[in-house]
Motif scaffolding. Structure first.
Motif, PDB file in Angstrom:
ATOM      1  N   ASP A 174      67.405  45.126 -35.376  1.00 57.43           N
ATOM      2  CA  ASP A 174      67.691  44.118 -36.431  1.00 57.43           C
ATOM      3  C   ASP A 174      67.261  45.106 -37.582  1.00 57.43           C
ATOM      4  OD1 ASP A 174      67.929  42.452 -38.601  1.00 57.43           O
ATOM      5  OD2 ASP A 174      66.843  40.990 -37.832  1.00 57.43           O
ATOM      6  N   PHE A 175      67.626  45.334 -38.930  1.00 55.69           N
ATOM      7  CA  PHE A 175      67.121  46.195 -39.924  1.00 55.69           C
ATOM      8  C   PHE A 175      66.137  45.419 -40.717  1.00 55.69           C
ATOM      9  CE2 PHE A 175      70.773  43.754 -41.795  1.00 55.69           C
ATOM     10  CZ  PHE A 175      70.088  43.296 -42.988  1.00 55.69           C
ATOM     11  N   VAL A 176      65.740  44.141 -40.304  1.00 50.98           N
ATOM     12  CA  VAL A 176      64.882  43.144 -40.839  1.00 50.98           C
ATOM     13  C   VAL A 176      63.707  43.224 -39.941  1.00 50.98           C
ATOM     14  CG1 VAL A 176      64.271  41.082 -42.237  1.00 50.98           C
ATOM     15  CG2 VAL A 176      66.699  41.916 -41.699  1.00 50.98           C
ATOM     16  N   ARG A 177      63.495  43.678 -38.751  1.00 50.80           N
ATOM     17  CA  ARG A 177      62.413  43.607 -37.923  1.00 50.80           C
ATOM     18  C   ARG A 177      61.133  44.060 -38.369  1.00 50.80           C
ATOM     19  NH1 ARG A 177      65.550  47.768 -36.218  1.00 50.80           N
ATOM     20  NH2 ARG A 177      64.161  49.794 -35.603  1.00 50.80           N
ATOM     21  N   GLY A 178      61.094  44.892 -39.050  1.00 46.78           N
ATOM     22  CA  GLY A 178      59.631  45.251 -39.576  1.00 46.78           C
ATOM     23  C   GLY A 178      58.957  44.179 -40.317  1.00 46.78           C
ATOM     24  N   HIS A 179      59.765  43.264 -41.298  1.00 53.10           N
ATOM     25  CA  HIS A 179      59.187  42.372 -42.013  1.00 53.10           C
ATOM     26  C   HIS A 179      58.858  41.221 -40.915  1.00 53.10           C
ATOM     27  CE1 HIS A 179      59.665  44.554 -45.516  1.00 53.10           C
ATOM     28  NE2 HIS A 179      61.052  44.551 -45.114  1.00 53.10           N
ATOM     29  N   HIS A 180      59.682  40.835 -40.032  1.00 55.77           N
ATOM     30  CA  HIS A 180      59.432  39.834 -38.799  1.00 55.77           C
ATOM     31  C   HIS A 180      58.369  40.316 -38.181  1.00 55.77           C
ATOM     32  CE1 HIS A 180      64.223  39.444 -38.743  1.00 55.77           C
ATOM     33  NE2 HIS A 180      63.759  38.759 -39.660  1.00 55.77           N
ATOM     34  N   GLN A 181      57.949  41.530 -38.005  1.00 56.74           N
ATOM     35  CA  GLN A 181      56.575  41.787 -37.300  1.00 56.74           C
ATOM     36  C   GLN A 181      55.437  41.562 -38.153  1.00 56.74           C
ATOM     37  OE1 GLN A 181      57.336  45.909 -36.520  1.00 56.74           O
ATOM     38  NE2 GLN A 181      59.028  45.552 -34.909  1.00 56.74           N
ATOM     39  N   ASP A 182      55.644  41.743 -39.434  1.00 52.12           N
ATOM     40  CA  ASP A 182      54.501  41.465 -40.370  1.00 52.12           C
ATOM     41  C   ASP A 182      54.183  39.955 -40.301  1.00 52.12           C
ATOM     42  OD1 ASP A 182      54.607  44.221 -41.099  1.00 52.12           O
ATOM     43  OD2 ASP A 182      55.577  43.682 -43.038  1.00 52.12           O
ATOM     44  N   MET A 183      55.401  39.079 -40.432  1.00 50.69           N
ATOM     45  CA  MET A 183      54.899  37.912 -40.453  1.00 50.69           C
ATOM     46  C   MET A 183      54.488  37.226 -39.027  1.00 50.69           C
ATOM     47  SD  MET A 183      57.886  34.862 -41.538  1.00 50.69           S
ATOM     48  CE  MET A 183      58.788  34.715 -39.891  1.00 50.69           C
ATOM     49  N   ASN A 184      54.782  37.857 -38.085  1.00 55.74           N
ATOM     50  CA  ASN A 184      54.544  37.395 -36.700  1.00 55.74           C
ATOM     51  C   ASN A 184      53.140  37.567 -36.422  1.00 55.74           C
ATOM     52  OD1 ASN A 184      57.119  36.317 -35.902  1.00 55.74           O
ATOM     53  ND2 ASN A 184      57.439  38.473 -34.854  1.00 55.74           N
ATOM     54  N   ARG A 185      52.337  38.849 -37.138  1.00 57.40           N
ATOM     55  CA  ARG A 185      51.088  38.919 -37.057  1.00 57.40           C
ATOM     56  C   ARG A 185      50.041  37.794 -37.701  1.00 57.40           C
ATOM     57  NH1 ARG A 185      52.784  44.206 -37.914  1.00 57.40           N
ATOM     58  NH2 ARG A 185      52.025  44.150 -40.255  1.00 57.40           N
ATOM     59  N   ILE A 186      50.634  37.153 -38.382  1.00 56.20           N
ATOM     60  CA  ILE A 186      50.097  36.179 -39.481  1.00 56.20           C
ATOM     61  C   ILE A 186      50.490  34.780 -38.629  1.00 56.20           C
ATOM     62  CG2 ILE A 186      49.519  34.870 -41.511  1.00 56.20           C
ATOM     63  CD1 ILE A 186      48.658  37.792 -41.579  1.00 56.20           C
ATOM     64  N   LEU A 202      62.428  50.590 -41.361  1.00 60.10           N
ATOM     65  CA  LEU A 202      60.971  50.217 -40.925  1.00 60.10           C
ATOM     66  C   LEU A 202      60.013  50.372 -42.163  1.00 60.10           C
ATOM     67  CD1 LEU A 202      60.096  50.390 -37.349  1.00 60.10           C
ATOM     68  CD2 LEU A 202      61.071  48.494 -38.422  1.00 60.10           C
ATOM     69  N   HIS A 203      58.997  49.834 -42.389  1.00 59.18           N
ATOM     70  CA  HIS A 203      57.941  50.682 -43.397  1.00 59.18           C
ATOM     71  C   HIS A 203      56.525  50.595 -42.619  1.00 59.18           C
ATOM     72  CE1 HIS A 203      57.995  46.110 -43.327  1.00 59.18           C
ATOM     73  NE2 HIS A 203      56.494  46.227 -43.554  1.00 59.18           N
ATOM     74  N   ILE A 204      55.957  51.630 -42.997  1.00 60.55           N
ATOM     75  CA  ILE A 204      54.752  52.288 -42.305  1.00 60.55           C
ATOM     76  C   ILE A 204      53.583  51.486 -43.126  1.00 60.55           C
ATOM     77  CG2 ILE A 204      53.045  53.830 -41.479  1.00 60.55           C
ATOM     78  CD1 ILE A 204      55.654  55.503 -41.082  1.00 60.55           C
ATOM     79  N   ILE A 205      52.606  50.636 -42.698  1.00 59.59           N
ATOM     80  CA  ILE A 205      51.614  50.062 -43.557  1.00 59.59           C
ATOM     81  C   ILE A 205      50.338  50.953 -43.377  1.00 59.59           C
ATOM     82  CG2 ILE A 205      50.216  48.258 -44.024  1.00 59.59           C
ATOM     83  CD1 ILE A 205      52.309  46.373 -42.804  1.00 59.59           C
ATOM     84  N   LYS A 206      49.859  51.786 -44.654  1.00 61.88           N
ATOM     85  CA  LYS A 206      49.012  52.790 -44.468  1.00 61.88           C
ATOM     86  C   LYS A 206      47.738  51.794 -45.216  1.00 61.88           C
ATOM     87  CE  LYS A 206      48.797  56.383 -43.132  1.00 61.88           C
ATOM     88  NZ  LYS A 206      49.410  57.592 -44.000  1.00 61.88           N
ATOM     89  N   GLN A 207      46.463  51.995 -44.683  1.00 60.80           N
ATOM     90  CA  GLN A 207      45.250  51.412 -45.410  1.00 60.80           C
ATOM     91  C   GLN A 207      44.286  52.178 -45.093  1.00 60.80           C
ATOM     92  OE1 GLN A 207      45.236  48.081 -42.376  1.00 60.80           O
ATOM     93  NE2 GLN A 207      46.311  46.626 -43.553  1.00 60.80           N
TER      94      GLN A 207
END
Length: 731
Positions: A216-228, A614-619
């Protein structure tokens, strides 16, 4: 209301009816499709639970709209895992609403629900209770929340979590197929960013589920939400399928609903709620306000003994909108026509008030306050103490860091009517991710409307780098065997190295990354533009990565940042890149004018890099040094004349504002003008003292349109003169 049955068809024993009804909310005819189970017409006494389904982009109530991903109604669609086949095998009704957002005389349009962007005055969440009422009155439904669920695909999945969380008193379950996690929503004239990742407290008393595909092309944002969500919602589950953007696992999702109907979660004894609308109802409470700007009303720890309430510009830590006036009317919990003592502690301004109000003829109480953070205690004379958490502070680091001992200090408040004797508390974890190191502390006696700080610090350690938020429980007791359970969350960051390659935008023009793969040249920050952080400046931190500058979202706790409660966050829309409606956020912190010379400030910085879809979160950690003096003039945030010829001007600055004046120029005759001086003293038409919103009732004028030029001067004599956009009507 009235309805029209357009046609009915029987598929695998399920009866499918396309129909419509008149909506008083929208003032127009609305369509829907209903799936009735076998035997529905054979037994006129039998009633059924209901699942509401919201379609996605390019779809309508009648089917797929030409998009293959959206074929899930009947026959062999979705490989047979579809609505009609499920209804044929189960005693349940399914209703598909229509999210169409155009009139019959307008060009056909595939974007439903009036979200991202908000283009019309149709508000689909406000329509939904009307649809439920219509269905309950025209079909044999089990008309209660315990036998009602909501689900949807894609944009309908987004709406599912929004509507389900807005009306937990109407639904016992919500299920989302591949929905986006963020859109602009709400009133047309002041929409707000609605991010599911921040709304986890809206689902008490509900079972919640997310289905999405591993392609799913939205899955990266689902992963972000699931971590919270997986760390803070006890009744949340998700499943990943071998699928693309689709109703993957439809039968499993609907089976999840049927199990919920068999044993629905009870109404929570204590609950939270966040809403984008100025007025709303939830769990029998009616909330009204005069807010006419983007924001969210936040209710926390609501029960018969009181609640916490505030209004913010955004979540989780947006600026407090104390200039908003609120009233909250309770359900009929209380004795009729009797006096109750209301303790009101303004947490943000550390102000305490106590007043007596009477319940009405039905036992309801109406409590008024402004949009600041208020802890409200509802008491009868000689009631017990009522102890709650007023504040939690991390004392040994700038932010909570994984794999390190985090030391916290807790402040308690007694909003009851008796002294809390020998108050003590014990800290515990709600997940197995955290070790509690120092769990117990005392507070001594806490008098009515008084604060007490923990005598000993408490501490914990998060054991895994993958954890981004930790939910903790504080059990509070006194000598009279009273006990209170309080929950709170702490955001947690990884222990990362320092980022060295960055620039400070303080009124500088930069070419920066935009929308993932694009770029733009833009003025960022507010200051002298020398790239050095000076007191009084607003700055944007730009990190250089992949030969581009990326705007950063910043986390910090330095007392010389964002004075007077200022908190500015901006958005970079990534929809052109991933088509999900989500934006990367970046911070614009304001440096206090009294920041000491050579003061070092530490930030935890975050930015996104594109890796489609996806988007890669850099910190990483960024450190800056503040030098120089405040030479930056104030910033005009907004100018508003909502009615009654009262003007409100919101001003930002690193120091206190010395004066604000407005010059009104008549549009039809520019030679005619007049000037007024505005105040922020909490008197007359100014709503709240010191909230940086300056107000004045304008002397009566001839009806006409005016230009408004604002002059603001700070305590250092820095001056700004700026014409407000648009025209303003005076009468």
């Amino acid at each position: 209301m009235y309805s029209f049955h357009t046609h009915a068809q029987s598929t695998s024993d399920a009866t499918i009816i396309d129909s419509r009804h008149y909506s008083n909310v929208f003032g127009e005819i609305r369509n829907y499709r209903i799936f009735l189970p076998p035997g529905y017409f054979d037994n006129s006494q039998k009633k059924y639970p209901v699942i509401y389904f919201l379609h996605g982009w390019s779809q309508r109530y009648f089917g797929d709209g030409g998009e293959a991903y959206a074929s899930f109604d009947k026959g062999s669609q979705n490989n047979g895992d579809n609505i009609a086949n499920f209804v044929s095998a189960h005693e349940v009704i399914v209703v598909k609403s229509d999210g169409y957002n155009r009139g019959p005389d307008e060009k056909y349009y595939v974007r439903p629900y009036n979200v991202g962007p908000v283009e019309t005055f149709r508000q689909f969440p406000l329509y939904f209770p009307e649809l439920i009422d219509y269905i309950d009155n025209h079909y044999r439904t089990i008309a209660n929340r315990e036998h009602r669920a909501i689900s949807g695909l894609s944009m309908g999945g987004f709406m599912t979590f929004w509507i389900g969380g807005k009306y937990p008193h109407l639904f016992s379950a919500a299920g989302n197929f591949c929905g986006s996690t963020e859109f602009m929503v709400g009133p047309k004239n002041f929409p707000v960013e609605y991010r599911h990742i921040d709304m986890y407290n809206n689902y008490a008393g509900m079972n919640v589920r997310l289905n999405y595909g591993d392609k799913d092309f939205v899955r990266g944002h689902h992963q972000d939400m699931n971590r919270i969500w997986s760390q803070v919602i006890d009744n949340y589950q998700y499943k990943i399928y071998n699928a693309e953007h689709s109703t993957c696992g439809l039968g499993e999702m609907f089976g999840f609903f049927l199990k919920t109907f068999e044993n629905s979660p009870p109404r929570p004894l204590k609950w939270d709620h966040i809403d984008v609308y100025p007025e709303f109802s939830v769990w029998g409470y009616q909330v009204s306000s005069n807010r006419n700007a983007p924001g969210l009303t936040i209710l926390e720890n609501v029960d018969k003994k009181g609640f916490r309430c505030s209004v913010r510009e955004f979540l989780p830590d947006g600026e407090i909108m104390s200039f908003v006036n609120l009233s909250i009317t309770t359900p009929s919990f209380y004795k009729k026509n009797e006096s109750y003592i209301i303790n009101d502690f303004d947490v943000d301004r550390l102000k305490i008030s106590q007043k007596t109000i009477r319940s009405d003829n039905s036992g309801k109480l109406k409590i008024s306050m402004n949009g600041s953070i208020h802890e409200i205690g509802i008491n009868k004379k000689a009631d017990k103490p009522n102890i709650c958490i007023a504040a939690v502070e991390i004392t040994n680091m700038s932010w909570a860091t994984t794999m390190k001992d985090v030391i916290i200090s807790i402040t308690l408040l007694n909003k009851g009517l008796s002294v809390g004797k020998n108050i003590r508390a014990k800290l515990s974890a709600t997940r197995n991710n955290a070790n509690i190191i120092k769990s117990e502390t005392g507070f001594g006696n806490i008098a009515v409307n008084e604060l007490a700080v923990s005598r000993n610090s408490l501490s914990f350690q998060v054991k895994a780098d993958s954890i981004e938020i930790e939910k903790l429980k504080l059990t509070i007791q006194d000598d009279d065997k009273n006990e209170w359970d309080e929950f709170f969350e702490i955001r947690v960051k990884k222990d990362l190295s320092e980022i060295k390659d960055f620039e400070i935008a303080d009124g500088r023009t930069f070419t920066v990354a935009k929308s993932g793969t694009d770029s733009e040249t833009i003025l960022l920050g507010n200051g002298n533009g020398d790239g050095i952080a000076n007191p009084g400046e607003s700055i944007v931190i730009l990190v250089k990565d992949q030969d581009k500058y990326w705007r950063t979202k910043l986390f910090f706790s330095d007392k010389y940042l964002n004075p007077f409660g200022v908190n500015i966050r901006m958005s970079d829309d990534w929809s052109p890149f991933d088509h999900c409606g989500v934006s990367a956020k970046y911070s614009v912190p304001l440096l206090s004018s009294d920041c000491p010379q050579n003061h070092s400030i530490e930030f935890f910085a975050e930015y996104w890099l594109p890796d489609y879809p996806l988007h890669i979160i850099k910190q990483g950690v960024i450190k800056i040094k503040v030098t120089g003096r405040d030479a930056t003039p104030p910033q005009i945030s907004s100018v508003d004349i909502p009615g009654e010829n009262i003007i409100h001007v919101k001003v930002y600055d690193g120091s206190k504002i010395q004066s604000v004046k407005d010059r009104f120029v008549l549009k039809e005759d520019p030679a005619k003008s007049f000037e007024v001086e505005l105040k922020d003293d909490g008197l007359a038409e100014d709503r709240v003292e010191g909230d940086r919103v300056f107000s004045k009732k304008i002397p009566e004028q001839k009806f006409g349109f005016y230009r408004v030029v604002v002059e603001a001067i700070d305590s250092f004599g820095n001056k700004t003169i700026e014409e407000a956009p648009g025209e303003f009507l005076l009468h």
